[in-house]
Design an enzyme around this catalytic site. Structure first.
Site, mmCIF file in Angstrom:
data_model
loop_
_atom_site.group_PDB
_atom_site.id
_atom_site.type_symbol
_atom_site.label_atom_id
_atom_site.label_comp_id
_atom_site.label_asym_id
_atom_site.label_seq_id
_atom_site.Cartn_x
_atom_site.Cartn_y
_atom_site.Cartn_z
ATOM 1 N N CYS A 72 29.594 -0.423 98.610
ATOM 2 C CA CYS A 72 30.997 -0.797 98.454
ATOM 3 C C CYS A 72 31.038 -2.242 97.968
ATOM 4 C CB CYS A 72 31.680 -0.682 99.821
ATOM 5 S SG CYS A 72 33.376 -1.271 99.864
ATOM 6 N N CYS A 180 33.911 -0.938 91.532
ATOM 7 C CA CYS A 180 34.237 -0.318 92.821
ATOM 8 C C CYS A 180 33.613 1.071 92.800
ATOM 9 C CB CYS A 180 35.755 -0.222 92.982
ATOM 10 S SG CYS A 180 36.293 0.867 94.332
HETATM 11 N N1 DGL Z 1 34.512 1.625 97.341
HETATM 12 C C1 DGL Z 1 34.893 0.304 97.518
HETATM 13 C C2 DGL Z 1 34.344 -0.669 96.525
HETATM 14 O O1 DGL Z 1 33.301 -0.412 95.959
HETATM 15 C C3 DGL Z 1 36.185 -0.093 98.155
HETATM 16 C C4 DGL Z 1 37.393 0.680 97.924
HETATM 17 C C5 DGL Z 1 38.512 0.307 98.870
HETATM 18 O O2 DGL Z 1 38.430 0.742 100.016
HETATM 19 O O3 DGL Z 1 39.446 -0.382 98.448
HETATM 20 O O4 DGL Z 1 34.902 -1.699 96.287
#
Ligand code: DGL
Length: 250
Positions: A72, A180
């Site tokens: 993430c 993301c």
């Molecule tokens: N999957 C996440 C990222 O790579 C975060 C998404 C979120 O919860 O806003 O930033």
């Protein structure tokens, strides 16, 4: 008993990274924890994201994981440093693919699509100074919610993406960086919207290569070559875990 590699994301996004890791390291065990109950993280404050991340990572540590992948970007920016300072296991984290975007430049702009939290954090600002001159930063508002609810193709997804990108795409664009992990599930639709002349870059393969390198270096690669396992945990319970399994099988 094999010691597992722990994966963490705010929801299902990190499964895009997990899939590639399972292919590269088929005999490893993986435990994937998604904080579905508190997603999206990208609209929260740094303190909040850090506290939620540490709380979830503690649950993975209680399972005696041998390495942690923060799959993430948002949690990486807010919490990777703290985790690296406090944990004794290796921590592998994400970085938006700005460097390859910079290397691919040929007269057009770079678009970076990431959460609002990632884009405003210091870690990303430093990366921008190195590789992001003139890059257009776009918070991908709404994408995470769509992916979490099972929408990553079709009219609704396209509408959201056009709303976010059409203005920037009026300028010649060399590449778009998906900063993301959720956005990778919308890759096909993103490719449609940006067109075939724009390179779509994510950091999945780079992260998995780094995971493999670190495990090798630390002598943590699994020696037992029997097939490994993948387990899903969601803070939102069983239904969300079933959804994770489905996303993994896509
Ligand atoms: N999957 C996440 C990222 O790579 C975060 C998404 C979120 O919860 O806003 O930033």
């Amino acid at each position: 008993m094999k010691r597992a590699i722990g994966f963490f994301d705010s929801g299902v996004g990190g499964i895009s990274v997990l899939k590639s890791a399972v292919k590269a390291l088929p005999n490893e065990n993986f435990i994937y924890l998604g904080d579905t109950k508190n997603a999206p993280y990208g609209v929260r404050s740094e303190e909040d994201i850090r506290a939620l991340t540490v709380n979830c990572v503690n649950k993975l540590l209680a399972r005696n994981i041998k390495a942690l992948v923060i799959a993430c970007n948002t949690a990486t920016s807010a919490a990777a440093q703290t985790l690296r300072e406090t944990l004794t296991i290796p921590v592998i984290a994400m970085e938006p693919a700005l460097k390859p975007a910079h290397e691919n430049r040929h007269g057009g702009q770079i678009i970076v699509l990431a959460t609002a939290a990632t884009l405003r954090q210091q870690k990303f600002r430093l990366l921008m100074e190195k590789y992001g001159e003139g890059a257009v930063l776009i918070p991908g508002n709404g994408i995470v919610e769509l992916v979490e609810s099972g929408v990553f193709e079709g009219e609704e997804a396209a509408k959201c993406l056009h709303g976010l990108l059409d203005e920037a795409l009026k300028q010649k664009t060399d590449s778009i960086v998906l900063g993301c992990t959720h956005y990778s599930f919308m890759r096909k639709e993103i490719e449609n919207v940006v067109g075939k002349d724009v390179l779509v870059l994510d950091s999945i393969d780079g992260t998995v290569r780094q995971l493999k390198r670190v495990l090798e270096r630390e002598g943590l690669l699994e020696k037992d070559d029997s097939q490994g396992s993948v387990e899903f945990i969601s803070t939102a319970g069983k239904e969300a875990e079933k959804y994770m399994q489905r996303m993994f099988e896509l």
